[in-house]
Every structure is written in structure tokens, then in C-alpha cells.
Design a protein around this motif. Structure first.
Motif, PDB file in Angstrom:
ATOM      1  N   THR A 165      56.611 -26.114  72.130  1.00 33.05           N
ATOM      2  CA  THR A 165      57.638 -26.639  71.079  1.00 33.05           C
ATOM      3  C   THR A 165      57.302 -28.118  70.818  1.00 33.05           C
ATOM      4  O   THR A 165      57.389 -28.735  69.771  1.00 33.05           O
ATOM      5  CB  THR A 165      58.868 -26.375  71.389  1.00 33.05           C
ATOM      6  OG1 THR A 165      59.015 -24.956  71.655  1.00 33.05           O
ATOM      7  CG2 THR A 165      59.871 -26.839  70.316  1.00 33.05           C
ATOM      8  N   LEU A 166      57.323 -28.752  71.859  1.00 38.58           N
ATOM      9  CA  LEU A 166      57.273 -30.274  71.956  1.00 38.58           C
ATOM     10  C   LEU A 166      55.797 -30.592  71.380  1.00 38.58           C
ATOM     11  O   LEU A 166      55.619 -31.425  70.578  1.00 38.58           O
ATOM     12  CB  LEU A 166      57.308 -30.899  73.133  1.00 38.58           C
ATOM     13  CG  LEU A 166      58.929 -30.724  73.645  1.00 38.58           C
ATOM     14  CD1 LEU A 166      58.935 -31.363  75.370  1.00 38.58           C
ATOM     15  CD2 LEU A 166      59.884 -31.693  73.030  1.00 38.58           C
ATOM     16  N   VAL A 218      53.585 -32.082  64.104  1.00 35.98           N
ATOM     17  CA  VAL A 218      54.227 -32.252  62.877  1.00 35.98           C
ATOM     18  C   VAL A 218      54.511 -34.052  62.539  1.00 35.98           C
ATOM     19  O   VAL A 218      54.364 -34.287  61.504  1.00 35.98           O
ATOM     20  CB  VAL A 218      55.535 -31.311  62.743  1.00 35.98           C
ATOM     21  CG1 VAL A 218      56.171 -31.917  61.387  1.00 35.98           C
ATOM     22  CG2 VAL A 218      55.156 -30.118  62.576  1.00 35.98           C
ATOM     23  N   PHE A 219      54.996 -34.475  63.622  1.00 35.32           N
ATOM     24  CA  PHE A 219      55.233 -35.991  63.552  1.00 35.32           C
ATOM     25  C   PHE A 219      53.976 -36.706  63.055  1.00 35.32           C
ATOM     26  O   PHE A 219      54.018 -37.515  62.155  1.00 35.32           O
ATOM     27  CB  PHE A 219      55.740 -36.619  64.580  1.00 35.32           C
ATOM     28  CG  PHE A 219      55.814 -38.133  64.871  1.00 35.32           C
ATOM     29  CD1 PHE A 219      55.040 -38.917  65.365  1.00 35.32           C
ATOM     30  CD2 PHE A 219      57.226 -38.580  64.418  1.00 35.32           C
ATOM     31  CE1 PHE A 219      54.966 -40.175  65.284  1.00 35.32           C
ATOM     32  CE2 PHE A 219      57.458 -39.868  64.201  1.00 35.32           C
ATOM     33  CZ  PHE A 219      56.319 -40.711  64.746  1.00 35.32           C
ATOM     34  N   PHE A 252      54.105 -28.729  69.225  1.00 32.89           N
ATOM     35  CA  PHE A 252      54.307 -28.604  67.777  1.00 32.89           C
ATOM     36  C   PHE A 252      55.021 -29.863  66.972  1.00 32.89           C
ATOM     37  O   PHE A 252      54.583 -30.146  66.045  1.00 32.89           O
ATOM     38  CB  PHE A 252      54.917 -27.341  67.744  1.00 32.89           C
ATOM     39  CG  PHE A 252      54.901 -27.054  66.162  1.00 32.89           C
ATOM     40  CD1 PHE A 252      56.375 -27.329  65.391  1.00 32.89           C
ATOM     41  CD2 PHE A 252      53.912 -26.582  65.161  1.00 32.89           C
ATOM     42  CE1 PHE A 252      56.596 -26.701  63.985  1.00 32.89           C
ATOM     43  CE2 PHE A 252      54.125 -26.343  63.840  1.00 32.89           C
ATOM     44  CZ  PHE A 252      55.316 -26.607  63.441  1.00 32.89           C
ATOM     45  N   THR A 253      55.974 -30.046  67.600  1.00 37.13           N
ATOM     46  CA  THR A 253      56.711 -31.484  67.190  1.00 37.13           C
ATOM     47  C   THR A 253      56.131 -32.603  66.999  1.00 37.13           C
ATOM     48  O   THR A 253      56.117 -33.301  66.041  1.00 37.13           O
ATOM     49  CB  THR A 253      58.057 -31.674  68.142  1.00 37.13           C
ATOM     50  OG1 THR A 253      58.826 -30.421  68.264  1.00 37.13           O
ATOM     51  CG2 THR A 253      58.896 -32.764  67.357  1.00 37.13           C
ATOM     52  N   LEU A 254      55.170 -32.928  67.890  1.00 38.88           N
ATOM     53  CA  LEU A 254      54.207 -34.138  67.950  1.00 38.88           C
ATOM     54  C   LEU A 254      53.267 -33.845  67.008  1.00 38.88           C
ATOM     55  O   LEU A 254      53.031 -34.912  66.129  1.00 38.88           O
ATOM     56  CB  LEU A 254      53.571 -34.243  69.279  1.00 38.88           C
ATOM     57  CG  LEU A 254      54.123 -34.842  70.393  1.00 38.88           C
ATOM     58  CD1 LEU A 254      53.113 -34.906  71.713  1.00 38.88           C
ATOM     59  CD2 LEU A 254      54.258 -36.312  70.000  1.00 38.88           C
ATOM     60  N   LEU A 263      62.531 -36.273  63.829  1.00 42.27           N
ATOM     61  CA  LEU A 263      61.553 -35.930  64.798  1.00 42.27           C
ATOM     62  C   LEU A 263      61.578 -36.826  65.955  1.00 42.27           C
ATOM     63  O   LEU A 263      61.321 -36.354  66.988  1.00 42.27           O
ATOM     64  CB  LEU A 263      60.320 -35.736  64.239  1.00 42.27           C
ATOM     65  CG  LEU A 263      60.010 -34.636  63.146  1.00 42.27           C
ATOM     66  CD1 LEU A 263      58.596 -34.825  62.472  1.00 42.27           C
ATOM     67  CD2 LEU A 263      60.214 -33.083  63.658  1.00 42.27           C
ATOM     68  N   CYS A 264      61.824 -38.127  65.841  1.00 47.05           N
ATOM     69  CA  CYS A 264      61.736 -38.751  67.157  1.00 47.05           C
ATOM     70  C   CYS A 264      62.998 -38.673  68.017  1.00 47.05           C
ATOM     71  O   CYS A 264      62.883 -38.569  69.007  1.00 47.05           O
ATOM     72  CB  CYS A 264      61.728 -40.493  66.579  1.00 47.05           C
ATOM     73  SG  CYS A 264      60.214 -41.201  65.959  1.00 47.05           S
ATOM     74  N   GLN A 317      60.587 -38.707  59.870  1.00 43.38           N
ATOM     75  CA  GLN A 317      59.940 -39.198  61.287  1.00 43.38           C
ATOM     76  C   GLN A 317      61.053 -39.387  62.113  1.00 43.38           C
ATOM     77  O   GLN A 317      61.002 -39.210  63.486  1.00 43.38           O
ATOM     78  CB  GLN A 317      59.348 -40.590  60.860  1.00 43.38           C
ATOM     79  CG  GLN A 317      57.782 -40.450  60.132  1.00 43.38           C
ATOM     80  CD  GLN A 317      56.987 -41.453  60.225  1.00 43.38           C
ATOM     81  OE1 GLN A 317      56.659 -42.132  61.103  1.00 43.38           O
ATOM     82  NE2 GLN A 317      56.588 -41.823  58.868  1.00 43.38           N
ATOM     83  N   ILE A 370      64.732 -36.133  68.003  1.00 44.31           N
ATOM     84  CA  ILE A 370      64.712 -34.722  68.583  1.00 44.31           C
ATOM     85  C   ILE A 370      63.727 -34.665  69.977  1.00 44.31           C
ATOM     86  O   ILE A 370      64.036 -34.094  71.072  1.00 44.31           O
ATOM     87  CB  ILE A 370      64.067 -33.576  67.788  1.00 44.31           C
ATOM     88  CG1 ILE A 370      65.228 -33.451  66.602  1.00 44.31           C
ATOM     89  CG2 ILE A 370      63.812 -32.359  68.467  1.00 44.31           C
ATOM     90  CD1 ILE A 370      65.056 -32.572  65.526  1.00 44.31           C
ATOM     91  N   PHE A 371      62.320 -35.103  69.630  1.00 47.35           N
ATOM     92  CA  PHE A 371      61.366 -35.287  70.774  1.00 47.35           C
ATOM     93  C   PHE A 371      61.942 -35.972  71.826  1.00 47.35           C
ATOM     94  O   PHE A 371      61.789 -35.755  73.065  1.00 47.35           O
ATOM     95  CB  PHE A 371      60.219 -35.660  69.999  1.00 47.35           C
ATOM     96  CG  PHE A 371      58.850 -35.633  71.060  1.00 47.35           C
ATOM     97  CD1 PHE A 371      58.878 -37.008  72.004  1.00 47.35           C
ATOM     98  CD2 PHE A 371      58.105 -34.850  71.301  1.00 47.35           C
ATOM     99  CE1 PHE A 371      57.668 -36.844  72.848  1.00 47.35           C
ATOM    100  CE2 PHE A 371      57.219 -34.603  72.214  1.00 47.35           C
ATOM    101  CZ  PHE A 371      57.031 -35.664  73.023  1.00 47.35           C
TER     102      PHE A 371
END
Length: 377
Positions: free
Chosen positions: A43-44, A50-51, A46-48, A76-77, A73, A79-80
Motif C-alpha cells: 500500500t505504501l 502515485v506521488f 503504491f502511494t509512493l 499523499l505526503c 501531493q 497519509i504516507f
């Protein structure tokens, strides 16, 4: 495939290798993520991913689209950062905000949102992680100071680059003014030619006194011919040296772009000082027309103009990050000075190409006049 990479994957060519170098800082984030369980890890990651895509796209966006991109951005920042306890993705967003500091109407809103999100993320991490270790606490505080400073640092870097370019342009303008002064002296003091004219006039007078009309007429004809040649020469010198050079044109257009809050970046403009004056005059008109279009129609935040000489040709590229040509070329192919640009370049036996690829792009190639070929081999 190349078009797909340029439009969807790669960073703008004019930025060079720098954006890819900064991507190395993604490696610690990836290594940090790998310690989590499979579900959270993927999940993380994938987040990276997308970011990274959204961050890359921000270099090509303007106005509201850019604002929405930055907000995405920041979401996402946080959240991550909150999940992975890694807040340093904010640095990338801070850098891109700093680049648009003085040409974005909503910059204050973006700055406040940036600092609120980043501060909230840091406080949340410190509170949840319960960082009792002094070294960890100091590292997070240092990281937050770095996050705070990346926006003004990016802004300062952009302003410094523009200032250096402007100073360089002013230096070249001083040189050109000296050439104007010399040209005026040549205009006023064509000494050798005028001496010949004086001698021939005196000789004609003496021949007339002796009634040698045929020889006197010959001398007068020579005077008339020399005078006509000198007059044409003076007109050519004055016309060539008083027409706008590329450096002068860039300096003028910089002021207009600055008023419109559009950033001007140039590459190798100093090379143009030795270019053929006729070519410079035509290219000055093209640059002026392109800047006018950029200000009026493009909605761009920056325009880039690069110069080079290769394979016996002058090469000029003009590009912006606006809406491109497609939207208004469909309305009228002869509008916006495009037909004039084509005609001017064709008069020099050159070629020009218009493309809409993440903005408007003009590619110009003009053969170097034969008299200069040897200087560019």
C-alpha cells in the motif's frame, strides 16, 4: 514510444538530469517501507508511486490544475508520513511550490496548506511514535527545519538564476552599445573614401581650368560612382548595426514577461552575438511574436528559449508550458503571427516546426550564411 515517455513519464528536457538526481532520495523511503508487513508495504509503495507520478506532472501544469496537483501531493505526503512515520516527501512538494512562488495567484493558500500539513504530520509522528530517544527527536526536528526551508530555498534559486541571466544580458548590451558608437564614428568619418573624393574633385577642377573636359568628366563620373557606393555602404552599416539584436530583444521581452508574471529562461544566448545580423533581425521578430502569443493566449507560467549552432545551421527552440497550439490553430491557421513566422524563416531558406507537447513548442533551423561557415566548423 518516445512520445509516450516524454509526455507521461520523463521530466521536462530543459531541466536536465537534476530531477532524476533528486529522485535518489526516494530510496530511503522505499527501504523504510520494506520493513512493514506485506499488505501495508505494498500500500505504501503504491502511494509512493502515485506521488511520484503526480509530482512529475506538476512540472507541466499551470493555474488551477497546478494548484489541485499540489494539494494532491500534500494529501499523499500526510497519509504516507503518518502511516510510515516518514515526513520527508514534503520536501519535493515544497520545492515545486518555491518554483512557482511569484507566478501563482494562490501561492499564499498553497504555502499555508503546505506548512499546516507538514507541521501536523511532524507533530502526529512525534506524538504517536513517542520519540523518547533524543537522537530520533533531533532528527525529526532537523527534518522539519529542512521542510520549512525548502520553499524559500527553491524560490531563491529561481530568482538567482534569473538575476544572473539578466546581468549577463546587460553585459552583452553594453558591448553592443560600444559597437553602436563605433558604427556612428564610421558613419561620420569615412576618412579614406572622402580623401579620394577630395583629390578627384581637386583634379576635376584643375582639368576644367585647362579645358580638358573629357578627363574632367571621367573624374566627375568616378566621384559620383564612389559617392553612391559610399552612401550604400553607410546605409548598410547603419541599418545592420541599429537593428535589434537577439540580446536586445530578449532584454525588452523580459520586461513584458515579468509584468505578465511569466518567467523567461534562456540557454546559450551569448552565442548569438556572432550570428549573422540579418538572421538576428528575423529571429528577433520571431521571438517578439512568440512572446506576445505566450502572454496573450498561452496561460503559461514560464517560457524557455535556447540557441545553438550545429551542422552549419542556427538552431532555436522556443517553448512554454501553456495550452499549446492545438486549441487556437484549429480556429485560424493564419492567426497569432504563425504565418508571418513561417514566411520570415522561409525567406532565410530555413525551416520551422510547431508542436503542442506539454505546451507550445517552436523548432527553428536556419542555414548559416556561407561567409560564416568557416567560423562554425
Amino acid at each position: 514510444m518516445r512520445d509516450f515517455l516524454n509526455s507521461k513519464i520523463l521530466f521536462p528536457k530543459q531541466l536536465g538530469f537534476a530531477p532524476y538526481f533528486w529522485l535518489l532520495w526516494f530510496l530511503p523511503a522505499i527501504v523504510y517501507v520494506l520493513q512493514f508487513s506485506n499488505y501495508l508495504k505494498w500500500t505504501l509503495l503504491f502511494t509512493l508511486l502515485v506521488f511520484l507520478k503526480i509530482y512529475r506532472d506538476s512540472f507541466f501544469l499551470i493555474n488551477k490544475k497546478f494548484d489541485y496537483n499540489v494539494l494532491a501531493q500534500l494529501v499523499l505526503c500526510i497519509i504516507f508520513g503518518s502511516i510510515a512515520k516518514y515526513p520527508f516527501l514534503f520536501i519535493y512538494t515544497g520545492y515545486i511550490i518555491g518554483e512557482h512562488y511569484f507566478n501563482n495567484k494562490n501561492i499564499r493558500f498553497l504555502l499555508v496548506t503546505y506548512y499546516v500539513f507538514s507541521l501536523s504530520c511532524i507533530i502526529y509522528i512525534i506524538y504517536v511514535a513517542k520519540l523518547n530517544n533524543l537522537n530520533e527527536l533531533l532528527s525529526f526536528i532537523f527534518g522539519f527545519v529542512f521542510i520549512l526551508g525548502c520553499v524559500p530555498a527553491s524560490y531563491s534559486k529561481m530568482k538567482q538564476a534569473q538575476l544572473l541571466q539578466k546581468n549577463k544580458r546587460l553585459e552583452l548590451l553594453i558591448r553592443h552599445n560600444e559597437r553602436d558608437r563605433i558604427a556612428q564614428q564610421l558613419h561620420d568619418n569615412l576618412g579614406q573614401s572622402f580623401s579620394i573624393l577630395a583629390l578627384k574633385a581637386e583634379l576635376s577642377s584643375k582639368l576644367l581650368d585647362k579645358n580638358n573636359l573629357e578627363l574632367a568628366k571621367q573624374q566627375l563620373d568616378d566621384i559620383a560612382e564612389i559617392s553612391r557606393n559610399d552612401l550604400n555602404l553607410v546605409r548598410k552599416i547603419v541599418t545592420d548595426l541599429k537593428s535589434d539584436t537577439i540580446i536586445q530583444t530578449l532584454n525588452k521581452q523580459y520586461q513584458y514577461l515579468e509584468d505578465a508574471k511569466i518567467m523567461l529562461f534562456t540557454q546559450n544566448e551569448d552565442l548569438t552575438t556572432s550570428w549573422d545580423r540579418t538572421v538576428q533581425n528575423i529571429l528577433s521578430q520571431v521571438i517578439t511574436e512568440s512572446v506576445t502569443n505566450c502572454i496573450k493566449y498561452s496561460n503559461a507560467s514560464h517560457i524557455r528559449i535556447s540557441f545553438s549552432a550545429k551542422n552549419n545551421s542556427y538552431l532555436v527552440t522556443i517553448s512554454d508550458n501553456g495550452i499549446g497550439f492545438d486549441n487556437y490553430l484549429k480556429q485560424d491557421h493564419e492567426s497569432f503571427g504563425i504565418s508571418g513566422i513561417k514566411r520570415n524563416i522561409a525567406n532565410l531558406d530555413g525551416s520551422v516546426e510547431f508542436k503542442s507537447d506539454n505546451g507550445a513548442n517552436i523548432f527553428i533551423s536556419i542555414p548559416i550564411p556561407k561567409k560564416e561557415d568557416n567560423n562554425h566548423d
